[in-house]
Write an enzyme that holds these catalytic residues in place. Sequence first.
Site, short mmCIF file in Angstrom:
data_model
loop_
_atom_site.label_atom_id
_atom_site.label_comp_id
_atom_site.label_asym_id
_atom_site.label_seq_id
_atom_site.Cartn_x
_atom_site.Cartn_y
_atom_site.Cartn_z
N HIS A 115 0.84 -1.22 0.00
CA HIS A 115 0.00 0.00 0.00
C HIS A 115 0.86 1.26 0.00
CE1 HIS A 115 -3.33 -2.37 2.33
NE2 HIS A 115 -3.63 -2.36 1.04
N GLU B 72 -4.65 6.54 -5.42
CA GLU B 72 -3.46 5.84 -5.90
C GLU B 72 -3.22 6.10 -7.39
OE1 GLU B 72 -3.03 1.82 -3.61
OE2 GLU B 72 -5.09 2.49 -3.43
#
Length: 402
Positions: A184, A388
């Site tokens: 992540h 992201e």
Amino acid sequence: MKILVINCGSSSFKYQLLNMDDRSVLCSGLVERIGADMGSLTYKKAPGSDVERKFTEQRPFADHASGMSRVMEMLCAPETGVIGSLSEIAACGHRVVQGGEEFTSSVRIDAHVLDVIRKLSPLAPLHNPPSVQGIEVSMNLLPNCPSVAVFDTEFHASMPPSAFMYPIPYAMYEEHRVRRYGFHGTSHGYVARKAAKVMSRQETGFNVITCHLGNGSSISAVRDGKCVDTSMGLTPLAGVMMGTRSGDVDPAILPYLAGQTGMGMAELDSMLNRQSGFLGVCGMNDMRDIHAAREKGDAKAELAFAMFCHSIRKYIGAYYAVLGRVDALVFTAGIGENDDLARAGICEGLEGLGITIDPARNAIRSGEARKISQQGSRVRVLVIPTNEEIAIAESTMKVLGL
Ligand code: ADP
């Protein structure tokens, strides 16, 4: 400047075409069940805007190539199209899960890079092979478009050995590359940078704990814009309790259960990855269902929720100690951004650490970055929506000097 971001899984891929001039999303979507008898394609034009249009197709996609070429067609077709021709795409940014110690920052993809990503597959058997496939397919479809790999692990490459080494024989690191990598990273890096910006601070001298809480969850300690520790490890199984993953457990549970039940390694691995976490404790893994069950007095759902909050609270305490001083605590991803009950549950009892949530601020639902701590809380508690795709597109431009 238009950047195509691709995130490939084994039987699916997500894509997003971004206009980086105004950071708008031209289109986004998902192709699922690749290789199955019936697949599905979702394509959203101008997602999130007033003029959003959604197109879906149910049909088989034999492989990633057929799914991706259909998306490329739609990008330029009369009704669905958002660009005149594929040559408008300046670059392609690919999410790659495992960069190992070879890639400590994003990199332009060439044959050698692709080979190294492929060779890292034993460390990420479910993730790196489909990424390689997605990269090859997109490079074939867009032969003149430069591609960049952005690694989930790269933000964590700054961890010191004292944080990334495991206390097992050193040869396991030297010979088998067993160490903490963390995942992540694109999200942790993005929200850590955003937190500094929101608080009008330089990254230097700014200490933040970032909590990425979604189906998979991880916590990071960030000092001077650099990760110094993170909860996931060699694989994304480690750390806090998750939707279907156990997070940290006593490793001796494995040989114990093998002896008691005759379960093999593959079965045990599957149990910890797919049948544990929330699902294992209470039979549900979506936080919304868990809250609904708690309201009806479901004791196992209550227990699972308490365990989740407890496991994250422990990491916050640990990373407070690692950092020494904390300026901000950030919540992000599906649960972190949307679930005020989880945020309140996690922060309960942390007032002694200077972490005090304002219940009214915490209850506000919004897609914006916001403060939820009380006036005077020593640590600023923030909710910051992660992005992201934007982070991958930004890295792609930086690597290519665009
Ligand atoms: P992934 O790890 O798959 O990217 P997400 O970050 O999208 O996951 O998070 C998905 C999880 O977020 C869901 O399983 C759900 O538990 C939780 N979630 C999403 N919306 C809400 C909501 N409104 N309230 C509580 N939890 C939510």
